[in-house]
Design a protein around this motif. Structure first.
Motif, PDB file in Angstrom:
ATOM      1  N   LEU A  77      25.495  23.725  -2.531  1.00 21.43           N
ATOM      2  CA  LEU A  77      25.962  22.438  -2.014  1.00 21.43           C
ATOM      3  C   LEU A  77      25.284  21.284  -2.739  1.00 21.43           C
ATOM      4  CD1 LEU A  77      27.397  20.606   0.069  1.00 21.43           C
ATOM      5  CD2 LEU A  77      25.421  20.964   1.571  1.00 21.43           C
ATOM      6  N   LEU A  78      23.979  21.388  -2.929  1.00 21.79           N
ATOM      7  CA  LEU A  78      23.236  20.321  -3.593  1.00 21.79           C
ATOM      8  C   LEU A  78      23.712  20.132  -5.029  1.00 21.79           C
ATOM      9  CD1 LEU A  78      19.613  21.038  -2.295  1.00 21.79           C
ATOM     10  CD2 LEU A  78      21.270  19.393  -1.423  1.00 21.79           C
ATOM     11  N   ILE A  79      23.861  21.231  -5.751  1.00 20.78           N
ATOM     12  CA  ILE A  79      24.297  21.132  -7.143  1.00 20.78           C
ATOM     13  C   ILE A  79      25.758  20.686  -7.207  1.00 20.78           C
ATOM     14  CG2 ILE A  79      24.676  22.423  -9.281  1.00 20.78           C
ATOM     15  CD1 ILE A  79      22.324  24.183  -8.534  1.00 20.78           C
ATOM     16  N   GLY A  80      26.592  21.216  -6.306  1.00 20.64           N
ATOM     17  CA  GLY A  80      27.996  20.813  -6.288  1.00 20.64           C
ATOM     18  C   GLY A  80      28.175  19.336  -6.023  1.00 20.64           C
ATOM     19  N   THR A  81      27.307  18.768  -5.186  1.00 21.40           N
ATOM     20  CA  THR A  81      27.354  17.332  -4.916  1.00 21.40           C
ATOM     21  C   THR A  81      27.102  16.539  -6.187  1.00 21.40           C
ATOM     22  OG1 THR A  81      26.595  17.669  -2.646  1.00 21.40           O
ATOM     23  CG2 THR A  81      26.332  15.472  -3.574  1.00 21.40           C
ATOM     24  N   GLN A  82      26.168  17.011  -6.986  1.00 19.17           N
ATOM     25  CA  GLN A  82      25.857  16.304  -8.231  1.00 19.17           C
ATOM     26  C   GLN A  82      26.978  16.457  -9.257  1.00 19.17           C
ATOM     27  OE1 GLN A  82      23.375  14.234  -7.951  1.00 19.17           O
ATOM     28  NE2 GLN A  82      23.247  15.203  -5.944  1.00 19.17           N
ATOM     29  N   VAL A  83      27.691  17.572  -9.231  1.00 17.65           N
ATOM     30  CA  VAL A  83      28.868  17.717 -10.096  1.00 17.65           C
ATOM     31  C   VAL A  83      29.914  16.676  -9.715  1.00 17.65           C
ATOM     32  CG1 VAL A  83      30.769  19.233 -10.739  1.00 17.65           C
ATOM     33  CG2 VAL A  83      28.465  20.168 -10.537  1.00 17.65           C
ATOM     34  N   LEU A  84      30.124  16.485  -8.416  1.00 22.24           N
ATOM     35  CA  LEU A  84      31.055  15.456  -7.945  1.00 22.24           C
ATOM     36  C   LEU A  84      30.604  14.071  -8.410  1.00 22.24           C
ATOM     37  CD1 LEU A  84      33.452  14.509  -6.217  1.00 22.24           C
ATOM     38  CD2 LEU A  84      31.904  14.493  -4.239  1.00 22.24           C
ATOM     39  N   CYS A 134      35.900   5.683  -4.875  1.00 22.97           N
ATOM     40  CA  CYS A 134      35.097   6.666  -5.620  1.00 22.97           C
ATOM     41  C   CYS A 134      33.646   6.644  -5.154  1.00 22.97           C
ATOM     42  CB  CYS A 134      35.174   6.373  -7.116  1.00 22.97           C
ATOM     43  SG  CYS A 134      36.758   6.787  -7.880  1.00 22.97           S
ATOM     44  N   LEU A 135      33.100   5.439  -4.962  1.00 27.57           N
ATOM     45  CA  LEU A 135      31.717   5.332  -4.512  1.00 27.57           C
ATOM     46  C   LEU A 135      31.553   5.937  -3.129  1.00 27.57           C
ATOM     47  CD1 LEU A 135      28.837   4.183  -4.918  1.00 27.57           C
ATOM     48  CD2 LEU A 135      29.632   2.115  -3.747  1.00 27.57           C
ATOM     49  N   LEU A 136      32.483   5.659  -2.230  1.00 25.34           N
ATOM     50  CA  LEU A 136      32.387   6.184  -0.871  1.00 25.34           C
ATOM     51  C   LEU A 136      32.480   7.705  -0.867  1.00 25.34           C
ATOM     52  CD1 LEU A 136      32.161   5.457   2.110  1.00 25.34           C
ATOM     53  CD2 LEU A 136      34.649   5.293   2.206  1.00 25.34           C
ATOM     54  N   LEU A 137      33.369   8.258  -1.689  1.00 25.66           N
ATOM     55  CA  LEU A 137      33.502   9.708  -1.782  1.00 25.66           C
ATOM     56  C   LEU A 137      32.221  10.343  -2.300  1.00 25.66           C
ATOM     57  CD1 LEU A 137      35.215  12.303  -1.699  1.00 25.66           C
ATOM     58  CD2 LEU A 137      36.018  11.739  -4.003  1.00 25.66           C
ATOM     59  N   ALA A 138      31.687   9.778  -3.380  1.00 24.21           N
ATOM     60  CA  ALA A 138      30.471  10.330  -3.972  1.00 24.21           C
ATOM     61  C   ALA A 138      29.290  10.204  -3.016  1.00 24.21           C
ATOM     62  CB  ALA A 138      30.165   9.617  -5.289  1.00 24.21           C
ATOM     63  N   ASN A 139      29.172   9.061  -2.354  1.00 25.30           N
ATOM     64  CA  ASN A 139      28.039   8.847  -1.464  1.00 25.30           C
ATOM     65  C   ASN A 139      28.097   9.716  -0.220  1.00 25.30           C
ATOM     66  OD1 ASN A 139      27.182   6.893  -3.254  1.00 25.30           O
ATOM     67  ND2 ASN A 139      26.703   5.409  -1.655  1.00 25.30           N
ATOM     68  N   THR A 140      29.309   9.947   0.298  1.00 26.99           N
ATOM     69  CA  THR A 140      29.431  10.808   1.470  1.00 26.99           C
ATOM     70  C   THR A 140      28.951  12.219   1.152  1.00 26.99           C
ATOM     71  OG1 THR A 140      31.294   9.503   2.295  1.00 26.99           O
ATOM     72  CG2 THR A 140      31.020  11.711   3.198  1.00 26.99           C
ATOM     73  N   GLY A 141      29.348  12.726  -0.026  1.00 23.37           N
ATOM     74  CA  GLY A 141      28.859  14.035  -0.444  1.00 23.37           C
ATOM     75  C   GLY A 141      27.354  14.046  -0.622  1.00 23.37           C
ATOM     76  N   VAL A 185      28.458  18.087   8.559  1.00 23.81           N
ATOM     77  CA  VAL A 185      28.764  19.047   7.488  1.00 23.81           C
ATOM     78  C   VAL A 185      27.526  19.847   7.110  1.00 23.81           C
ATOM     79  CG1 VAL A 185      29.564  19.278   5.110  1.00 23.81           C
ATOM     80  CG2 VAL A 185      30.629  17.594   6.617  1.00 23.81           C
ATOM     81  N   ALA A 186      26.355  19.208   7.142  1.00 26.69           N
ATOM     82  CA  ALA A 186      25.117  19.906   6.777  1.00 26.69           C
ATOM     83  C   ALA A 186      24.782  21.024   7.752  1.00 26.69           C
ATOM     84  CB  ALA A 186      23.960  18.911   6.706  1.00 26.69           C
ATOM     85  N   LEU A 187      25.321  20.957   8.969  1.00 27.16           N
ATOM     86  CA  LEU A 187      25.063  21.995   9.969  1.00 27.16           C
ATOM     87  C   LEU A 187      25.935  23.230   9.783  1.00 27.16           C
ATOM     88  CD1 LEU A 187      24.650  19.868  13.223  1.00 27.16           C
ATOM     89  CD2 LEU A 187      22.878  21.170  12.028  1.00 27.16           C
ATOM     90  N   THR A 188      26.961  23.128   8.959  1.00 26.01           N
ATOM     91  CA  THR A 188      27.844  24.276   8.729  1.00 26.01           C
ATOM     92  C   THR A 188      27.113  25.328   7.904  1.00 26.01           C
ATOM     93  OG1 THR A 188      28.779  23.250   6.744  1.00 26.01           O
ATOM     94  CG2 THR A 188      29.886  22.833   8.839  1.00 26.01           C
TER      95      THR A 188
END
Length: 469
Positions: free
Chosen positions: A401-408, A150-157, A391-394
């Protein structure tokens, strides 16, 4: 969020290698607890002067102030770095979309952050081990894998969002992100592996100080103080799915999962002992409150400038909240701060995951080691940096993206908080320092509240797939 210095240290619990113990001396990083050689002339009655008389109370008071200053630094550093690209976007979107409507919710989130950070540093101070190592020792292998996954998933995002923030900062200056994101990724990677991370951290922090202009912008923006006070004090929630989505994002960006792992590991890296806990707790509490106060000013400043206009569509809209301070230079000031905060978090966040995974696996973990000595630690760090930059280059919507990351982050936070709560409740682990009855009830309420918000969002999302909401 959280000692963010001393990143090159290793946990005292780290397994030794063939060359000897992996723990490096950290005498300069230790908290002021036991007298050192320079205090050899001290007696049990206290410090003495050259004539053998007890030192005056004023001198002892200055020493105490110096000790507090030594401990308070990392907490303030972490709080400032916590207001990164994703955080700024989420807080600004709250102000633009709901004006002052999320302020009371942020008060609740502040209380939650204070309690969560206090529990994390208490674990580190009283056990001498990071959260990853404690989960490995106290839970099964599957549950340990769940926590680390879970930590790795959240941190990657989150790393993706940091590089997206770096790209957005330069795009405000007319420079395309493809020209800056790859070099920025290589630079951050090289700074951690080959350079001095502490030196780079100071540069990033100076750049991110631009966000301290938000409190000034809040005042100069002339918000409706009566509405501000009412929304801060009166409980209220909106039943709409958009509000719940934003509320979970606010939880994710404020009570981020990586912060708990980093807070405990930071205390251990500084060589803290149980007798240092009072100062460590003060640092954690003050840092958490400070971070949330800045968050509140961002919401209020944005609400005063563009409140009621709906969700943010671009970074330039978020910069408009700084117009009372910078006028036409608002975008430049915002870009400067966004770059510094994103760069700092872009290095810290992947390191926190690498430390946690290294703790859970019981392997070497130090930025001072080569790849052949710490392949898992440095491999995880490198992979996160590379994936985040790619991914940031896409062609993605940066704000979404920023807000969606925080939802995750908000969806994953309850899982990490359950581990933290269970560990701090165990007297077999902490003894008298374990959660008392009242604290246990309050902490459980925090975890349940965060879990309920995440569950509501998850249910709304699933129902939305079937067109039922």
């Amino acid at each position: 969020m959280n000692a963010r210095t001393g990143l090159g240290s290793t946990d005292p619990a780290a397994a030794p290698t063939a060359a000897g113990p992996t723990t490096a001396p950290r005498s300069s990083d230790h908290l002021p607890s036991q007298p050192g050689p320079s205090q050899a002339g001290s007696s049990a009655a206290g410090p003495v002067t050259g004539a053998g008389r007890p030192a005056p109370a004023r001198r002892r008071g200055l020493r105490r102030i110096a000790a507090v200053a030594m401990v308070a630094g990392p907490g303030l550093v972490a709080a400032n770095a916590g207001n990164d690209a994703a955080g700024i976007a989420t807080y600004a979107s709250a102000g633009s979309q709901y004006t002052y409507g999320t302020l009371f919710f942020m008060v609740l989130v502040t209380i939650a952050l204070v309690m969560v950070q206090e529990m994390a540093v208490r674990l580190g101070a009283h056990t001498g081990k990071g959260l990853g190592a404690l989960i490995r020792e106290q839970f099964s292998l599957r549950l340990t894998a769940l926590a680390v996954g879970c930590l790795l998933l959240a941190n990657t995002g989150l790393v993706v969002s940091e590089f997206a923030g770096i790209g957005a900062a330069f795009e405000l200056l007319g420079i395309p992100k493809w020209a800056v994101v790859p070099p920025a990724a290589v630079l951050l990677w090289a700074l951690v592996l080959f350079g001095s991370y502490r030196w780079a951290e100071r540069i990033f922090l100076v750049m991110s100080l631009a966000f301290f202009s938000y409190p000034i912008a809040m005042v100069l923006g002339h918000p409706h103080w009566g509405e501000v006070g009412r929304n801060l004090a009166v409980p209220h929630m909106q039943p709409s799915s958009d509000f719940v989505l934003l509320a979970v994002a606010l939880i994710g960006t404020t009570v981020s999962p990586y912060m708990q792992f980093y807070a405990a590991a930071g205390v251990v890296d500084r060589g803290a002992k149980p007798e240092d806990y009072r100062l460590i707790r003060a640092d954690a509490v003050l840092g958490a409150v400070f971070a949330c106060v800045i968050s509140l000013t961002i919401i209020i400043a944005t609400a005063a400038a563009i409140g009621g206009t709906g969700p943010l569509q671009s970074a330039s809209e978020a910069a408009r909240a700084l117009e009372p301070v910078a006028g036409p230079g608002a975008e430049l000031l915002f870009a400067f701060g966004l770059l510094g905060a994103s760069a700092l978090a872009g290095a810290v966040v992947p390191l926190s995951a690498s430390y946690a995974i290294g703790e859970a696996a019981g392997v070497e973990r130090s930025v001072s080691r080569r790849f052949r000595d710490a392949p898992l630690f440095l491999g995880v760090f490198t992979a996160q940096i590379a994936l985040g930059a790619i991914v940031a280059l896409t062609p993605v919507d940066v704000i979404q993206l920023l807000i969606g990351t925080q939802v995750l982050q908000g969806l994953i936070s309850p899982i990490v908080l359950v581990y933290l709560l269970v560990l701090t409740n165990r007297r077999s682990l902490l003894g008298a320092a374990a959660n008392g009855p009242r604290y246990r009830i309050a902490a459980t309420a925090v975890v349940v509240g965060v879990a309920l918000m995440s569950t509501v969002l998850l249910v709304q999302t699933v129902l939305g797939w079937f067109g039922l909401v």
